[in-house]
Design a protein around this motif. Structure first.
Motif, PDB file in Angstrom:
ATOM      1  N   VAL A   6       0.851  -1.190   0.000  1.00 28.70           N
ATOM      2  CA  VAL A   6       0.000   0.000   0.000  1.00 28.70           C
ATOM      3  C   VAL A   6       0.884   1.237   0.000  1.00 28.70           C
ATOM      4  N   LYS A   7       0.425   2.240  -0.738  1.00 32.52           N
ATOM      5  CA  LYS A   7       1.163   3.490  -0.848  1.00 32.52           C
ATOM      6  C   LYS A   7       0.534   4.539   0.048  1.00 32.52           C
ATOM      7  N   SER A   8       1.398   5.351   0.627  1.00 28.78           N
ATOM      8  CA  SER A   8       0.904   6.500   1.363  1.00 28.78           C
ATOM      9  C   SER A   8       1.892   7.635   1.187  1.00 28.78           C
ATOM     10  N   GLU A   9       1.371   8.840   1.060  1.00 29.96           N
ATOM     11  CA  GLU A   9       2.259   9.989   0.993  1.00 29.96           C
ATOM     12  C   GLU A   9       2.616  10.375   2.419  1.00 29.96           C
ATOM     13  N   PRO A  10       3.900  10.359   2.738  1.00 30.80           N
ATOM     14  CA  PRO A  10       4.280  10.609   4.137  1.00 30.80           C
ATOM     15  C   PRO A  10       3.857  11.983   4.633  1.00 30.80           C
ATOM     16  N   ASP A  11       3.705  12.954   3.727  1.00 30.69           N
ATOM     17  CA  ASP A  11       3.201  14.263   4.150  1.00 30.69           C
ATOM     18  C   ASP A  11       1.781  14.148   4.685  1.00 30.69           C
ATOM     19  N   ALA A  12       1.026  13.200   4.139  1.00 30.32           N
ATOM     20  CA  ALA A  12      -0.369  13.039   4.552  1.00 30.32           C
ATOM     21  C   ALA A  12      -0.481  12.031   5.700  1.00 30.32           C
ATOM     22  N   PHE A  13       0.163  10.892   5.529  1.00 34.34           N
ATOM     23  CA  PHE A  13       0.091   9.849   6.563  1.00 34.34           C
ATOM     24  C   PHE A  13       1.305   8.939   6.417  1.00 34.34           C
ATOM     25  N   SER A  14       2.246   9.091   7.314  1.00 34.88           N
ATOM     26  CA  SER A  14       3.494   8.334   7.229  1.00 34.88           C
ATOM     27  C   SER A  14       3.442   7.110   8.127  1.00 34.88           C
ATOM     28  N   ILE A  15       4.461   6.285   8.004  1.00 34.67           N
ATOM     29  CA  ILE A  15       4.524   5.095   8.856  1.00 34.67           C
ATOM     30  C   ILE A  15       4.667   5.493  10.322  1.00 34.67           C
ATOM     31  N   ASP A  16       5.256   6.634  10.576  1.00 41.03           N
ATOM     32  CA  ASP A  16       5.363   7.080  11.970  1.00 41.03           C
ATOM     33  C   ASP A  16       4.015   7.562  12.502  1.00 41.03           C
ATOM     34  N   ASP A  17       3.199   8.087  11.602  1.00 38.77           N
ATOM     35  CA  ASP A  17       1.830   8.421  12.008  1.00 38.77           C
ATOM     36  C   ASP A  17       1.073   7.156  12.414  1.00 38.77           C
ATOM     37  N   LEU A  18       1.289   6.097  11.630  1.00 42.04           N
ATOM     38  CA  LEU A  18       0.646   4.814  11.977  1.00 42.04           C
ATOM     39  C   LEU A  18       1.168   4.303  13.315  1.00 42.04           C
ATOM     40  N   ALA A  19       2.474   4.440  13.502  1.00 38.74           N
ATOM     41  CA  ALA A  19       3.079   3.966  14.755  1.00 38.74           C
ATOM     42  C   ALA A  19       2.521   4.708  15.966  1.00 38.74           C
ATOM     43  N   ALA A  20       2.086   5.954  15.739  1.00 40.12           N
ATOM     44  CA  ALA A  20       1.596   6.773  16.845  1.00 40.12           C
ATOM     45  C   ALA A  20       0.123   6.525  17.147  1.00 40.12           C
ATOM     46  N   CYS A  21      -0.543   5.751  16.323  1.00 40.26           N
ATOM     47  CA  CYS A  21      -1.964   5.488  16.534  1.00 40.26           C
ATOM     48  C   CYS A  21      -2.151   4.501  17.691  1.00 40.26           C
ATOM     49  N   PRO A  22      -3.300   4.580  18.363  1.00 42.45           N
ATOM     50  CA  PRO A  22      -3.580   3.586  19.407  1.00 42.45           C
ATOM     51  C   PRO A  22      -3.473   2.175  18.839  1.00 42.45           C
ATOM     52  N   ASN A  23      -2.772   1.332  19.551  1.00 41.63           N
ATOM     53  CA  ASN A  23      -2.595  -0.049  19.087  1.00 41.63           C
ATOM     54  C   ASN A  23      -1.874  -0.107  17.739  1.00 41.63           C
ATOM     55  N   GLN A  24      -1.253   0.997  17.357  1.00 41.43           N
ATOM     56  CA  GLN A  24      -0.546   1.107  16.066  1.00 41.43           C
ATOM     57  C   GLN A  24      -1.428   0.689  14.906  1.00 41.43           C
ATOM     58  N   THR A  25      -2.706   1.021  15.050  1.00 42.61           N
ATOM     59  CA  THR A  25      -3.709   0.593  14.074  1.00 42.61           C
ATOM     60  C   THR A  25      -4.524   1.799  13.636  1.00 42.61           C
ATOM     61  N   ASP A  26      -4.807   1.867  12.340  1.00 42.91           N
ATOM     62  CA  ASP A  26      -5.681   2.927  11.842  1.00 42.91           C
ATOM     63  C   ASP A  26      -6.465   2.392  10.654  1.00 42.91           C
ATOM     64  N   HIS A  27      -7.532   3.086  10.335  1.00 40.51           N
ATOM     65  CA  HIS A  27      -8.301   2.669   9.164  1.00 40.51           C
ATOM     66  C   HIS A  27      -7.713   3.303   7.916  1.00 40.51           C
ATOM     67  N   TRP A  28      -7.730   2.521   6.866  1.00 34.69           N
ATOM     68  CA  TRP A  28      -7.093   2.936   5.607  1.00 34.69           C
ATOM     69  C   TRP A  28      -8.161   3.553   4.725  1.00 34.69           C
TER      70      TRP A  28
END
Length: 157
Positions: A6-28
DNA sequence: GCCAACGTTGGC
DNA sequence: GCCAACGTTGGC
């Protein structure tokens, strides 16, 4: 079990943003392409492994591994006219767009850049990411390619 | 910022 | 259903 990228633009949502989510989980959310949607709807299963790819940045490349953490369910951002990905044609009673939850597994030890992947075009023949003009934001990855890329991770450039 | 690739829209 | 126009993606 299947493998994905899956692709994500880090300016919009980076892997570190995902890491910061509760349970390191977010909806795509925000997938507004039928082919990508169909992959999610028809083929993604809980537990499938996912390469997390940073696009539209310097350099683009695979930065981590995630897993599919939910079944597909309606993408509610399509119903809200305040949302960037609002789609008036998506009916809440018959949603046009769906999403899944994605959970971070780990960062790669080093980014595997698009450039590096292209240098292994022979071994990665058929990997859609390195095909010309490939704009799909969700794509399947062969297990052989998945394993090969993980071996690349262990190498020094 | 450029532009090739490609998906979507809408007139016919 | 065709296809030109338009918008978006995303590497460079």
């Amino acid at each position: 079990m299947q493998y994905w990228l899956v692709k994500s633009e880090p300016d919009a949502f980076s892997i570190d943003d995902l890491a910061a989510c509760p349970n390191q989980t977010d909806h795509w959310d925000g997938i507004r392409n039928y082919q990508a949607r169909n992959f999610m709807r028809d083929d993604m299963k809980i537990g499938d492994k996912v390469f997390f790819y940073h696009s539209n940045c310097k350099p683009p490349g695979i930065v981590g591994i995630a897993r599919v953490a939910s079944k597909p369910y309606p993408d509610h951002t399509a119903f809200d006219s305040n949302e960037k990905y609002y789609d008036a044609k998506s009916d809440p009673d018959n949603p046009r767009w769906i999403m899944v939850d994605i959970q971070l597994v780990r960062h790669l030890k080093r980014m595997i850049s698009l450039e590096e992947l292209k240098q292994h075009a022979d071994a990665l023949d058929g990997l859609r990411l390195i095909q010309r003009g490939m704009r799909l934001s969700i794509m399947p990855v062969d297990k052989a390619h998945w394993d090969y890329i993980l071996r690349l991770e262990k190498r020094k450039r």
